[in-house]
Design a protein around this motif. Sequence first.
Motif, PDB file in Angstrom:
ATOM      1  N   ALA A 255       0.858  -1.196   0.000  1.00 31.76           N
ATOM      2  CA  ALA A 255       0.000   0.000   0.000  1.00 31.76           C
ATOM      3  C   ALA A 255       0.882   1.230   0.000  1.00 31.76           C
ATOM      4  N   ARG A 256       0.551   2.178  -0.869  1.00 30.53           N
ATOM      5  CA  ARG A 256       1.282   3.446  -0.939  1.00 30.53           C
ATOM      6  C   ARG A 256       0.258   4.578  -1.023  1.00 30.53           C
ATOM      7  N   LEU A 257       0.398   5.564  -0.168  1.00 29.35           N
ATOM      8  CA  LEU A 257      -0.462   6.744  -0.184  1.00 29.35           C
ATOM      9  C   LEU A 257       0.349   7.914  -0.689  1.00 29.35           C
ATOM     10  N   ASN A 258      -0.088   8.513  -1.786  1.00 26.89           N
ATOM     11  CA  ASN A 258       0.636   9.620  -2.415  1.00 26.89           C
ATOM     12  C   ASN A 258       2.090   9.252  -2.654  1.00 26.89           C
ATOM     13  N   HIS A 259       2.278   8.016  -3.167  1.00 25.80           N
ATOM     14  CA  HIS A 259       3.581   7.484  -3.599  1.00 25.80           C
ATOM     15  C   HIS A 259       4.516   7.153  -2.443  1.00 25.80           C
ATOM     16  N   LYS A 260       4.009   7.125  -1.221  1.00 23.17           N
ATOM     17  CA  LYS A 260       4.821   6.753  -0.069  1.00 23.17           C
ATOM     18  C   LYS A 260       4.226   5.525   0.607  1.00 23.17           C
ATOM     19  N   VAL A 261       5.117   4.627   1.074  1.00 21.78           N
ATOM     20  CA  VAL A 261       4.647   3.431   1.758  1.00 21.78           C
ATOM     21  C   VAL A 261       3.750   3.831   2.922  1.00 21.78           C
ATOM     22  N   HIS A 262       2.619   3.135   3.049  1.00 24.99           N
ATOM     23  CA  HIS A 262       1.617   3.545   4.037  1.00 24.99           C
ATOM     24  C   HIS A 262       0.935   2.322   4.629  1.00 24.99           C
ATOM     25  N   ASP A 263       0.682   2.367   5.926  1.00 23.91           N
ATOM     26  CA  ASP A 263      -0.093   1.314   6.579  1.00 23.91           C
ATOM     27  C   ASP A 263      -1.568   1.658   6.405  1.00 23.91           C
ATOM     28  N   ALA A 264      -2.161   1.132   5.359  1.00 21.10           N
ATOM     29  CA  ALA A 264      -3.525   1.503   4.992  1.00 21.10           C
ATOM     30  C   ALA A 264      -4.580   0.725   5.763  1.00 21.10           C
ATOM     31  N   GLY A 265      -4.168  -0.181   6.626  1.00 22.40           N
ATOM     32  CA  GLY A 265      -5.141  -0.959   7.389  1.00 22.40           C
ATOM     33  C   GLY A 265      -6.036  -1.804   6.501  1.00 22.40           C
ATOM     34  N   VAL A 266      -5.451  -2.410   5.463  1.00 20.89           N
ATOM     35  CA  VAL A 266      -6.240  -3.206   4.531  1.00 20.89           C
ATOM     36  C   VAL A 266      -6.794  -4.446   5.229  1.00 20.89           C
ATOM     37  N   ARG A 267      -8.098  -4.671   5.035  1.00 21.83           N
ATOM     38  CA  ARG A 267      -8.755  -5.797   5.709  1.00 21.83           C
ATOM     39  C   ARG A 267      -9.720  -6.456   4.729  1.00 21.83           C
ATOM     40  N   LEU A 268      -9.725  -7.797   4.736  1.00 23.70           N
ATOM     41  CA  LEU A 268     -10.660  -8.547   3.914  1.00 23.70           C
ATOM     42  C   LEU A 268     -12.027  -8.545   4.595  1.00 23.70           C
ATOM     43  N   LEU A 269     -13.006  -7.933   3.949  1.00 20.89           N
ATOM     44  CA  LEU A 269     -14.348  -7.886   4.524  1.00 20.89           C
ATOM     45  C   LEU A 269     -15.101  -9.188   4.310  1.00 20.89           C
ATOM     46  N   SER A 270     -15.022  -9.721   3.109  1.00 23.70           N
ATOM     47  CA  SER A 270     -15.744 -10.955   2.804  1.00 23.70           C
ATOM     48  C   SER A 270     -15.203 -11.540   1.514  1.00 23.70           C
ATOM     49  N   HIS A 271     -15.518 -12.812   1.314  1.00 23.63           N
ATOM     50  CA  HIS A 271     -15.222 -13.419   0.020  1.00 23.63           C
ATOM     51  C   HIS A 271     -16.342 -14.377  -0.331  1.00 23.63           C
ATOM     52  N   GLU A 272     -16.613 -14.480  -1.611  1.00 21.30           N
ATOM     53  CA  GLU A 272     -17.673 -15.338  -2.115  1.00 21.30           C
ATOM     54  C   GLU A 272     -17.134 -16.137  -3.279  1.00 21.30           C
ATOM     55  N   ARG A 273     -17.345 -17.433  -3.212  1.00 22.67           N
ATOM     56  CA  ARG A 273     -16.902 -18.288  -4.315  1.00 22.67           C
ATOM     57  C   ARG A 273     -18.051 -19.192  -4.735  1.00 22.67           C
ATOM     58  N   THR A 274     -18.451 -19.066  -5.977  1.00 22.36           N
ATOM     59  CA  THR A 274     -19.448 -19.941  -6.569  1.00 22.36           C
ATOM     60  C   THR A 274     -18.831 -20.576  -7.812  1.00 22.36           C
ATOM     61  N   ALA A 275     -19.654 -21.298  -8.564  1.00 22.79           N
ATOM     62  CA  ALA A 275     -19.137 -21.925  -9.779  1.00 22.79           C
ATOM     63  C   ALA A 275     -18.756 -20.891 -10.828  1.00 22.79           C
ATOM     64  N   SER A 276     -19.325 -19.668 -10.744  1.00 20.78           N
ATOM     65  CA  SER A 276     -19.101 -18.670 -11.782  1.00 20.78           C
ATOM     66  C   SER A 276     -18.493 -17.364 -11.284  1.00 20.78           C
ATOM     67  N   LEU A 277     -18.277 -17.214  -9.963  1.00 16.16           N
ATOM     68  CA  LEU A 277     -17.798 -15.950  -9.416  1.00 16.16           C
ATOM     69  C   LEU A 277     -16.898 -16.179  -8.212  1.00 16.16           C
ATOM     70  N   PHE A 278     -15.769 -15.485  -8.201  1.00 20.37           N
ATOM     71  CA  PHE A 278     -14.910 -15.397  -7.022  1.00 20.37           C
ATOM     72  C   PHE A 278     -14.729 -13.912  -6.718  1.00 20.37           C
ATOM     73  N   GLU A 279     -15.399 -13.434  -5.662  1.00 18.44           N
ATOM     74  CA  GLU A 279     -15.371 -12.015  -5.332  1.00 18.44           C
ATOM     75  C   GLU A 279     -14.835 -11.814  -3.924  1.00 18.44           C
ATOM     76  N   THR A 280     -13.865 -10.907  -3.804  1.00 16.53           N
ATOM     77  CA  THR A 280     -13.362 -10.488  -2.496  1.00 16.53           C
ATOM     78  C   THR A 280     -13.674  -9.013  -2.308  1.00 16.53           C
ATOM     79  N   ARG A 281     -14.014  -8.645  -1.067  1.00 12.56           N
ATOM     80  CA  ARG A 281     -14.359  -7.264  -0.735  1.00 12.56           C
ATOM     81  C   ARG A 281     -13.393  -6.779   0.334  1.00 12.56           C
ATOM     82  N   TRP A 282     -12.801  -5.601   0.087  1.00 11.84           N
ATOM     83  CA  TRP A 282     -11.713  -5.104   0.916  1.00 11.84           C
ATOM     84  C   TRP A 282     -12.039  -3.716   1.462  1.00 11.84           C
ATOM     85  N   SER A 283     -11.547  -3.438   2.669  1.00 10.13           N
ATOM     86  CA  SER A 283     -11.659  -2.103   3.247  1.00 10.13           C
ATOM     87  C   SER A 283     -10.275  -1.637   3.680  1.00 10.13           C
ATOM     88  N   THR A 284     -10.137  -0.319   3.807  1.00  7.98           N
ATOM     89  CA  THR A 284      -8.919   0.289   4.336  1.00  7.98           C
ATOM     90  C   THR A 284      -9.313   1.253   5.450  1.00  7.98           C
TER      91      THR A 284
END
Length: 344
Positions: A255-284
């Motif tokens: 993660a980089r904020l304004n071109h500088k390394v940053h602790d953006a607090g990235v967190r996986l909110l959810s993930h869904e996997r079916t036969a036709s879709l693999f979706e991950t949802r992320w927050s910072t």
Amino acid sequence: MNDSKVTRRQVLVLGGLALGVGAVTVAGLSGPAWADSAAADVVLVPVGASPVVVLPGVGVQPAAFPRQLAVQVQHAGTDLPAGTEVAVTYDPRLYSPLPAAVATVGKQRLHTTSTITTDPRTTLATCTVTLAEAVAAGSDPVVVVGTAYPVLYPRDLVVGPADATAALGRKNVKPSGRRSLQPHRPSTFGGVATPWGVEVSGVWSRYEWENGKRWYYFPVRVTLHSVGPGPAPAAASFSVALDPQVVRDVSITTARLNHKVHDAGVRLLSHERTASLFETRWSTTVKLKSGDRLDLGLEVRTRKLTGDLQTIKHPSVGLIGMGDHATQRQTGQNLMSRTDAVWE
């Protein structure tokens, strides 16, 4: 976008509307009915369904504008003769006219002609619709001349948008008694607000199989750029939607904020996997201020493929859960995708 004059500008936030070429059915008639000076027993009723939001600047309440340039002509006690004209005046920066105006009574389309003129002094456009046939009393035709269209960043800052108006008259007689088509302002538009916007862009990588005859794209970097003038009302969040036949897993590694390394607090909110879709949802934890740029590096692990695929889910990355969408500027880039995979 930083602009010292933004308080004198307006931001237009519009939804889409499609009108067919056949009969037009318009719902949501609202607003007062006014007697026109040309005929005391004829009244014009604005069509006020689903008004669009216009932000008149920073720190003011959003205003309401009609989604459709449309008006109903009520004439319970008199016939409308051939040659009756309905003139609708509008700001051409906010509205797109139909190729030909439409007038209907129920499911029946009336015979009309229409012309558009522009006032060189005010730059406002007027669409004049002329009825080519008489209309019996009580039939109450609806005249539609155009619809609001989304004004995209950076042209969504519109100086002083003018109210839409309508007037009724006779052929070769200038209409008088012009009436406003502006709808009532819904309470759901909220209070004082500052417009904001975020653009989504990124970098793609290509996974190939079958000796390079088949391929699929996936994101390796997601960039969220705040165009302002206000800060985003919520921390940056987004989803990554991919094909589960091709992709095994996704993680965010940098993660980089304004071109500088940053602790953006990235967190996986959810993930869904079916036969036709693999979706991950992320927050910072990053609330993007005007001009901020957040770059996130992704690691995408793919499966080993052979042969053709029967279906494909094209990859996409889009904003989610960013809060007050009534004040969100229309950047036209809140989603990125690729549709040029070759899988069969």
